[in-house]
Design an enzyme around this catalytic site. Structure first.
Site, PDB file in Angstrom:
ATOM      1  N   SER A  22      49.013  42.128  43.298  1.00 16.44           N
ATOM      2  CA  SER A  22      48.547  40.735  43.323  1.00 16.44           C
ATOM      3  C   SER A  22      49.652  39.790  43.776  1.00 16.44           C
ATOM      4  CB  SER A  22      48.045  40.322  41.935  1.00 16.44           C
ATOM      5  OG  SER A  22      46.901  41.041  41.575  1.00 16.44           O
ATOM      6  N   ARG A  26      50.292  37.654  47.754  1.00 15.09           N
ATOM      7  CA  ARG A  26      50.571  36.216  47.814  1.00 15.09           C
ATOM      8  C   ARG A  26      51.941  35.936  48.423  1.00 15.09           C
ATOM      9  NH1 ARG A  26      46.941  37.551  44.195  1.00 15.09           N
ATOM     10  NH2 ARG A  26      45.351  36.061  43.508  1.00 15.09           N
ATOM     11  N   GLY A 120      39.805  43.430  48.854  1.00 15.97           N
ATOM     12  CA  GLY A 120      39.135  42.144  48.683  1.00 15.97           C
ATOM     13  C   GLY A 120      40.121  41.006  48.540  1.00 15.97           C
ATOM     14  N   ARG A 148      30.943  43.941  48.915  1.00 17.85           N
ATOM     15  CA  ARG A 148      31.378  43.043  47.854  1.00 17.85           C
ATOM     16  C   ARG A 148      31.082  41.585  48.209  1.00 17.85           C
ATOM     17  NH1 ARG A 148      37.346  45.354  46.853  1.00 17.85           N
ATOM     18  NH2 ARG A 148      37.392  43.749  45.229  1.00 17.85           N
ATOM     19  N   ASP A 338      40.875  44.638  35.771  1.00 17.19           N
ATOM     20  CA  ASP A 338      41.415  45.843  36.392  1.00 17.19           C
ATOM     21  C   ASP A 338      41.709  46.947  35.383  1.00 17.19           C
ATOM     22  OD1 ASP A 338      41.303  44.847  38.968  1.00 17.19           O
ATOM     23  OD2 ASP A 338      43.343  44.051  38.920  1.00 17.19           O
ATOM     24  N   ARG A 369      32.028  50.176  38.942  1.00 22.41           N
ATOM     25  CA  ARG A 369      32.902  50.752  37.927  1.00 22.41           C
ATOM     26  C   ARG A 369      32.238  50.869  36.562  1.00 22.41           C
ATOM     27  NH1 ARG A 369      38.631  47.964  39.788  1.00 22.41           N
ATOM     28  NH2 ARG A 369      39.088  49.482  41.441  1.00 22.41           N
TER      29      ARG A 369
END
Length: 456
Positions: A22, A26, A120, A148, A338, A369
């Site tokens: 993550s 960024r 994503g 998605r 997650d 999931r």
């Protein structure tokens, strides 16, 4: 590749996990859009992060060569022969990326569609960046990503002034950017990806952009903005950002706490004591530790430093006498989105039923999931069911069996971890999916003492 997990045994030692995905997404975006040189250390070689780097290479001039090399040639840093991961400083020296940015105005129209693979995060964050770029760009992905939902990011970016076309609410999406105006946005579904996209767009918009969070999500975007001098204000669940252009920066990517969650669960299920060093200790990412504590897992976290606004340190697993059942409430799901699969793997060994309530968002991840977790636990001799938007895990342990990861990295790792405490051997088919987020996962577990055997 498939593996057979032999139950029993104890893990021990100190290890590290790949850099946080993550954060890496960024920081790559910020490095490519900075004015000046940036130096990123410890970027993970995971496929998702490489997708972001490849897309940014197609959007830039000066940064393109270094981004392209990383996207094509990133390798795992795991050593074999029973050793654990390299020390953080050694790992860092082998994974440094220098990026020479030209600012947001330096972005150029790509010559073809940008391929986001299975990521994503890549697609949604880049949509926010491209919303202010004065050209047309198509973002596409693999079959899983194309299933998605993308309207959740398209709607607020359209409100800001960009032209966003989706394919029946999904990828491919076409972004035609331009002049943006700040908005006040309260997402119906809490998601850090959409929040990040709106904040990236807000950094290039006229006026102030506000994101209202009823449930707080991971805050890596706003932390990085603050560390780079952006006019960001956070108060009472609202994040405000105004237009700014940042300069180049340096940072060492913290280890991924979501990856650490699998090692913590593995240690708990085997009654082991393990230390994970150099891991991110951002409070917005650690709610899974609170849930594990309710399940009987004892850990200690120690902050040892700060990187671009992110706290970094060590998580020590002190042991676990027994796994207790847990009830995870709807307002907690966004904080552990997650980690639900690995928490469910823990819950399969609890003394009674565990519930994960209102977890429908798990149905639109890399796989369904909710369904996959319940089915996988049953395949390994346990008892679980997905009931509407809830996941119910009966507890009582796993007896062994064979399960297919289905191309989902978190399923592959969760089933492997759960299998460590089964009463019989378990076969995990498609373990290579773990490379999406945790390259070297199998080698790391082996180095700590797990009995994992490759098979065909």
């Amino acid at each position: 590749m498939d593996i057979i997990v032999a139950p029993g045994g104890t893990l021990h030692g100190s290890t590290a996990v790949p850099g946080d995905k993550s954060i890496s997404h960024r920081w790559l975006v910020l490095a490519a859009t900075a004015e000046g040189s940036s130096r990123l250390v410890g970027l993970p070689p995971s496929l998702d992060v490489r997708s972001t780097a490849a897309c940014l290479a197609g959007l830039t001039g000066k940064p393109r060569p270094s981004l392209d090399v990383f996207a094509r040639n990133a390798v795992s840093f795991v050593e074999g022969a029973g050793s654990t991961w390299n020390a953080p400083e050694e790992q860092a020296s082998r994974s440094t990326l220098e990026v020479e940015g030209e600012g947001r105005s330096g972005l150029i129209a790509p010559t073809s569609a940008l391929e986001c693979g299975n990521s994503g995060t890549s697609m949604r964050l880049l949509a926010g960046v491209l919303a202010a770029a004065p050209f047309r760009c198509v973002l596409t992905g693999d079959t899983s990503l194309s299933g998605r939902p993308m309207d959740r990011v398209a709607v607020p970016l359209r409100e800001m002034g960009a032209s966003i076309d989706t394919t029946d609410g999904h990828a491919p999406i076409t972004v035609t950017g331009g002049d943006l105006a700040g908005i006040r946005f309260a997402p119906e579904i809490p998601t850090a990806q959409v929040k990040g996209a709106v904040l990236f767009a807000g950094a290039a918009a006229t006026g102030r952009t506000t994101v209202v969070e009823v449930v707080a999500t991971r805050d890596h975007t706003e932390r990085a903005f603050e560390a780079l001098g952006a006019p960001v204000h956070r108060l009472d669940g609202e994040i405000h950002v105004s237009s700014f252009q940042h300069e180049g920066f340096e940072g060492v990517v913290p280890g991924d706490p979501s990856s650490a969650a699998f090692l913590i669960a593995a240690a708990a299920l085997t009654g082991s004591q393990v230390a994970i060093t150099g891991v991110g200790l951002n409070p917005s990412r650690l709610h899974f530790l609170d849930i594990m504590q309710r399940m009987g897992v004892r850990t200690v976290q120690t902050v040892t430093g700060l990187q671009v606004g992110e706290p970094v340190g060590t998580i020590e697993v002190l042991g676990c006498d027994e796994i207790r059942a847990v009830r995870v409430e709807p307002n907690e799901i966004a904080l552990i989105i997650d980690e639900v699969p690995v928490l469910a793997a823990l819950a399969a060994h609890a003394t009674s039923d565990s519930w994960f309530l209102e977890a429908a968002e798990l149905r639109v991840k890399e796989s369904d999931r909710l369904r996959a977790t319940a089915a996988g636990i049953r395949s390994l001799g346990g008892h679980a069911a997905d009931e509407g938007s809830d996941l119910v895990v009966a507890g009582g342990g796993l007896s062994g069996g064979r399960v297919e990861a289905g191309g989902d990295h978190r399923m592959a790792m969760a089933f492997t971890v759960g299998a460590l405490a089964a009463s019989g051997p378990c076969r995990i088919d498609g373990i290579e999916a773990a490379d999406v987020s945790f390259p070297g996962f199998v080698q790391t577990l082996r180095a700590l003492g797990a009995a994992l055997e490759e098979t065909s």
